[in-house]
Scaffold this motif. Structure first.
Motif, PDB file in Angstrom:
ATOM      1  N   SER A  73       4.898  58.427  34.641  1.00 22.24           N
ATOM      2  CA  SER A  73       4.226  58.077  35.327  1.00 22.24           C
ATOM      3  C   SER A  73       2.603  56.899  35.014  1.00 22.24           C
ATOM      4  O   SER A  73       2.487  57.169  33.878  1.00 22.24           O
ATOM      5  CB  SER A  73       3.188  59.081  36.261  1.00 22.24           C
ATOM      6  OG  SER A  73       3.786  59.633  37.175  1.00 22.24           O
ATOM      7  N   LEU A  74       3.014  55.644  35.584  1.00 20.09           N
ATOM      8  CA  LEU A  74       2.501  54.811  34.652  1.00 20.09           C
ATOM      9  C   LEU A  74       0.971  54.334  35.190  1.00 20.09           C
ATOM     10  O   LEU A  74       0.782  54.263  36.624  1.00 20.09           O
ATOM     11  CB  LEU A  74       2.963  53.559  34.612  1.00 20.09           C
ATOM     12  CG  LEU A  74       4.402  53.905  33.562  1.00 20.09           C
ATOM     13  CD1 LEU A  74       5.308  52.412  33.027  1.00 20.09           C
ATOM     14  CD2 LEU A  74       3.771  54.616  31.724  1.00 20.09           C
ATOM     15  N   GLY A  75       0.395  54.228  34.756  1.00 18.45           N
ATOM     16  CA  GLY A  75      -1.799  53.633  35.719  1.00 18.45           C
ATOM     17  C   GLY A  75      -1.280  52.426  36.164  1.00 18.45           C
ATOM     18  O   GLY A  75      -0.371  51.896  37.347  1.00 18.45           O
ATOM     19  N   SER A  76      -1.004  50.713  35.312  1.00 15.59           N
ATOM     20  CA  SER A  76      -0.414  50.164  35.688  1.00 15.59           C
ATOM     21  C   SER A  76       0.416  49.141  34.694  1.00 15.59           C
ATOM     22  O   SER A  76       0.884  49.715  33.180  1.00 15.59           O
ATOM     23  CB  SER A  76      -2.320  49.160  35.371  1.00 15.59           C
ATOM     24  OG  SER A  76      -1.749  47.593  35.397  1.00 15.59           O
ATOM     25  N   VAL A  77       1.690  48.655  34.822  1.00 17.04           N
ATOM     26  CA  VAL A  77       2.793  47.994  33.781  1.00 17.04           C
ATOM     27  C   VAL A  77       2.951  46.770  34.528  1.00 17.04           C
ATOM     28  O   VAL A  77       2.839  46.210  35.983  1.00 17.04           O
ATOM     29  CB  VAL A  77       3.811  49.289  34.322  1.00 17.04           C
ATOM     30  CG1 VAL A  77       4.397  49.402  35.423  1.00 17.04           C
ATOM     31  CG2 VAL A  77       4.355  48.583  32.742  1.00 17.04           C
ATOM     32  N   ASP A  78       3.701  46.078  34.143  1.00 16.31           N
ATOM     33  CA  ASP A  78       4.170  44.558  34.876  1.00 16.31           C
ATOM     34  C   ASP A  78       4.998  45.071  35.960  1.00 16.31           C
ATOM     35  O   ASP A  78       5.052  44.439  36.574  1.00 16.31           O
ATOM     36  CB  ASP A  78       4.537  43.723  33.989  1.00 16.31           C
ATOM     37  CG  ASP A  78       5.732  44.115  32.863  1.00 16.31           C
ATOM     38  OD1 ASP A  78       6.454  45.421  32.513  1.00 16.31           O
ATOM     39  OD2 ASP A  78       6.372  43.375  31.637  1.00 16.31           O
ATOM     40  N   SER A  79       6.480  45.315  35.222  1.00 14.61           N
ATOM     41  CA  SER A  79       7.204  46.531  36.252  1.00 14.61           C
ATOM     42  C   SER A  79       7.844  46.920  35.867  1.00 14.61           C
ATOM     43  O   SER A  79       8.109  47.254  34.942  1.00 14.61           O
ATOM     44  CB  SER A  79       8.090  44.845  36.243  1.00 14.61           C
ATOM     45  OG  SER A  79       9.365  45.333  36.546  1.00 14.61           O
ATOM     46  N   THR A  80       8.259  48.192  37.006  1.00 17.23           N
ATOM     47  CA  THR A  80       9.045  49.126  36.278  1.00 17.23           C
ATOM     48  C   THR A  80       9.938  48.782  36.038  1.00 17.23           C
ATOM     49  O   THR A  80      10.765  50.224  35.116  1.00 17.23           O
ATOM     50  CB  THR A  80       9.171  50.188  37.669  1.00 17.23           C
ATOM     51  OG1 THR A  80       9.299  50.545  38.607  1.00 17.23           O
ATOM     52  CG2 THR A  80       7.543  50.601  38.410  1.00 17.23           C
ATOM     53  N   ARG A 131       1.612  53.257  39.914  1.00 16.53           N
ATOM     54  CA  ARG A 131       0.440  53.031  40.494  1.00 16.53           C
ATOM     55  C   ARG A 131       0.457  51.544  40.661  1.00 16.53           C
ATOM     56  O   ARG A 131       0.354  51.453  42.341  1.00 16.53           O
ATOM     57  CB  ARG A 131      -0.876  53.226  39.933  1.00 16.53           C
ATOM     58  CG  ARG A 131      -2.254  54.166  40.647  1.00 16.53           C
ATOM     59  CD  ARG A 131      -3.249  54.573  39.905  1.00 16.53           C
ATOM     60  NE  ARG A 131      -4.105  53.970  41.097  1.00 16.53           N
ATOM     61  CZ  ARG A 131      -4.793  54.350  42.132  1.00 16.53           C
ATOM     62  NH1 ARG A 131      -4.415  54.982  42.307  1.00 16.53           N
ATOM     63  NH2 ARG A 131      -5.515  54.046  42.801  1.00 16.53           N
ATOM     64  N   GLU A 132       0.282  50.937  39.780  1.00 17.88           N
ATOM     65  CA  GLU A 132       0.605  49.648  40.177  1.00 17.88           C
ATOM     66  C   GLU A 132       1.368  48.491  39.501  1.00 17.88           C
ATOM     67  O   GLU A 132       1.444  48.896  37.772  1.00 17.88           O
ATOM     68  CB  GLU A 132      -1.218  49.064  39.823  1.00 17.88           C
ATOM     69  CG  GLU A 132      -1.333  47.554  39.482  1.00 17.88           C
ATOM     70  CD  GLU A 132      -3.147  47.033  39.108  1.00 17.88           C
ATOM     71  OE1 GLU A 132      -3.374  45.966  39.344  1.00 17.88           O
ATOM     72  OE2 GLU A 132      -2.545  47.338  37.760  1.00 17.88           O
ATOM     73  N   GLN A 133       1.988  47.701  40.393  1.00 17.71           N
ATOM     74  CA  GLN A 133       2.584  46.328  38.941  1.00 17.71           C
ATOM     75  C   GLN A 133       1.766  45.312  39.074  1.00 17.71           C
ATOM     76  O   GLN A 133       1.267  44.859  39.983  1.00 17.71           O
ATOM     77  CB  GLN A 133       3.783  46.489  40.204  1.00 17.71           C
ATOM     78  CG  GLN A 133       4.822  47.992  39.654  1.00 17.71           C
ATOM     79  CD  GLN A 133       6.132  46.995  40.089  1.00 17.71           C
ATOM     80  OE1 GLN A 133       7.804  47.531  39.974  1.00 17.71           O
ATOM     81  NE2 GLN A 133       6.539  46.653  41.143  1.00 17.71           N
ATOM     82  N   THR A 134       1.964  44.860  37.519  1.00 18.41           N
ATOM     83  CA  THR A 134       1.063  43.224  37.799  1.00 18.41           C
ATOM     84  C   THR A 134       2.049  42.394  37.443  1.00 18.41           C
ATOM     85  O   THR A 134       1.557  41.368  37.641  1.00 18.41           O
ATOM     86  CB  THR A 134       0.555  43.331  35.761  1.00 18.41           C
ATOM     87  OG1 THR A 134       1.267  43.297  35.234  1.00 18.41           O
ATOM     88  CG2 THR A 134      -1.098  44.362  35.859  1.00 18.41           C
ATOM     89  N   ALA A 135       3.280  42.367  37.803  1.00 14.96           N
ATOM     90  CA  ALA A 135       4.567  41.464  37.758  1.00 14.96           C
ATOM     91  C   ALA A 135       5.598  41.474  38.548  1.00 14.96           C
ATOM     92  O   ALA A 135       6.929  41.914  37.569  1.00 14.96           O
ATOM     93  CB  ALA A 135       4.768  40.963  36.914  1.00 14.96           C
ATOM     94  N   THR A 194       5.650  52.282  44.094  1.00 15.13           N
ATOM     95  CA  THR A 194       6.860  51.395  43.048  1.00 15.13           C
ATOM     96  C   THR A 194       7.787  52.113  42.277  1.00 15.13           C
ATOM     97  O   THR A 194       6.935  52.368  41.292  1.00 15.13           O
ATOM     98  CB  THR A 194       5.536  50.266  42.833  1.00 15.13           C
ATOM     99  OG1 THR A 194       4.846  50.755  41.644  1.00 15.13           O
ATOM    100  CG2 THR A 194       5.539  49.439  43.659  1.00 15.13           C
ATOM    101  N   ALA A 195       8.713  52.178  42.320  1.00 12.38           N
ATOM    102  CA  ALA A 195       9.566  53.196  41.458  1.00 12.38           C
ATOM    103  C   ALA A 195      10.580  52.542  40.551  1.00 12.38           C
ATOM    104  O   ALA A 195      11.541  51.472  41.257  1.00 12.38           O
ATOM    105  CB  ALA A 195       9.146  54.285  41.400  1.00 12.38           C
ATOM    106  N   SER A 196      11.057  53.016  39.299  1.00 16.32           N
ATOM    107  CA  SER A 196      12.643  52.911  39.013  1.00 16.32           C
ATOM    108  C   SER A 196      13.806  53.993  38.723  1.00 16.32           C
ATOM    109  O   SER A 196      12.491  54.603  38.412  1.00 16.32           O
ATOM    110  CB  SER A 196      12.838  51.550  38.053  1.00 16.32           C
ATOM    111  OG  SER A 196      12.050  50.390  38.419  1.00 16.32           O
ATOM    112  N   VAL A 197      14.648  54.128  39.442  1.00 10.61           N
ATOM    113  CA  VAL A 197      15.135  54.734  38.620  1.00 10.61           C
ATOM    114  C   VAL A 197      16.666  54.511  38.296  1.00 10.61           C
ATOM    115  O   VAL A 197      16.711  53.478  38.022  1.00 10.61           O
ATOM    116  CB  VAL A 197      15.667  55.779  40.315  1.00 10.61           C
ATOM    117  CG1 VAL A 197      16.891  56.804  39.483  1.00 10.61           C
ATOM    118  CG2 VAL A 197      15.117  55.943  41.234  1.00 10.61           C
ATOM    119  N   SER A 243       2.048  45.204  46.278  1.00  8.83           N
ATOM    120  CA  SER A 243       1.799  46.641  46.772  1.00  8.83           C
ATOM    121  C   SER A 243       0.722  47.079  46.717  1.00  8.83           C
ATOM    122  O   SER A 243       0.280  46.580  45.824  1.00  8.83           O
ATOM    123  CB  SER A 243       3.553  47.277  46.032  1.00  8.83           C
ATOM    124  OG  SER A 243       3.567  47.864  45.077  1.00  8.83           O
ATOM    125  N   GLY A 244       0.151  47.780  47.481  1.00 10.40           N
ATOM    126  CA  GLY A 244      -1.128  48.580  47.656  1.00 10.40           C
ATOM    127  C   GLY A 244      -1.842  48.915  46.099  1.00 10.40           C
ATOM    128  O   GLY A 244      -0.575  50.395  45.807  1.00 10.40           O
TER     129      GLY A 244
END
Ligand code: BTN
Length: 255
Positions: free
Chosen positions: A12-19, A41-45, A63-66, A56-57
């Motif tokens: 679980s990440l707070g903020s990342v460019d893209s999962t 929680r948040e993606q910046t890109a 927002t997740a990647s498997v 996304s809000g």
């Protein structure tokens, strides 16, 4: 989390460019297990299809990647994976509607793998496969699912679980349901199985209905009927002829 492999480990990440980027970096570094999920929680890109941005809000949506590491999956079967993920996301969205007493019939898969409720997009999927020879070595399955957002950019036909059901849902709980459904489908996954294709086909948005399309960049009217094994959309034109087109030639017009 109550799943076995998929979702067995969640980062679980707070903020990342893209999962999806984060997952690809993990894979490149080695030692990452099949089923690991990156949740932000948040993606910046955030990345969408065709180079678009996925917004996304903050903390409101999923927002997740498997990360999947198939034991033996051929490149020619990659659309099977796309179908599996779209059906899993469909089922999660339909489950929320059913739990809120709503008919899930409006939940549809817009070829190749958007999920809509009626005409409104609720989820998008971006899959990146790493190929070695004729096999898929690993897949990063990026899923953006609108859970609690209620506001959209001007002109965007979007919706969320909350907008459809009137209920807030915890993103973690939605992720858990999604991982369980992915795990169930993955456990019996056969990319060429008629059951998966039939299910996917039966859920196609605008199936059997004439809609505005763009073929080679030109407006065209035809009706989606099914997809073939390579993931091309089978469409019937107004004269009754059936054609198969991939994304390089065909896309939907405005909904
Ligand atoms: C689309 O354009 O419909 C696909 C959207 C995919 C968005 C998800 S959010 C989690 C993952 N990380 C990304 O950067 N993109 C995908």
């Amino acid at each position: 989390m109550a799943t076995t492999a998929i979702g067995g480990r969640v980062i679980s990440l707070g903020s990342v460019d893209s999962t999806n980027n984060y997952a690809a970096d993990l894979l490149a570094g080695g030692g990452v297990h099949h089923g690991t999920v990156i949740l932000a929680r948040e993606q910046t890109a955030g990345r969408g299809q065709r180079g678009r941005v996925w917004r996304s809000g903050d903390g409101l949506d999923l927002t997740a990647s498997v990360i999947l590491v198939p034991e033996h999956m051929r490149v020619s079967d990659q659309f099977g994976l796309s179908k599996l993920v779209a059906v899993a996301v469909h089922d999660v969205v339909a489950g929320s509607l059913i739990a809120a007493g709503r008919d899930p019939v409006g939940v549809r898969i817009k070829w190749p793998n958007d999920v809509l409720v009626d005409r409104h997009k609720i989820a998008g999927i971006l899959i990146k496969n790493e190929v070695m020879g004729s096999l898929i070595r690993s897949s990063v399955v990026g899923i953006g699912l609108n859970v609690n957002s209620l506001e959209w950019e001007e002109g965007l036909l979007a919706t969320s679980l909350r907008q459809e059901t009137g209920r807030e849902e915890a993103v973690d709980a939605v992720l858990e349901r999604l991982c369980l459904r992915l795990e169930e489908l993955w456990a019996t996954f056969d990319p060429q199985a008629p059951s998966l294709s039939e299910r996917y086909g039966s859920l196609l948005w605008s199936r059997g209905r004439f809609v505005a399309l763009e073929r080679d960049g030109e407006p065209w009217t035809a009706r989606p009927m099914d997809v073939d094994a390579d993931g091309r959309l089978l469409v019937e034109d107004t004269e009754g002829s059936v054609h198969a087109y991939g994304l390089e030639r065909l896309r939907f017009g405005p909904r």
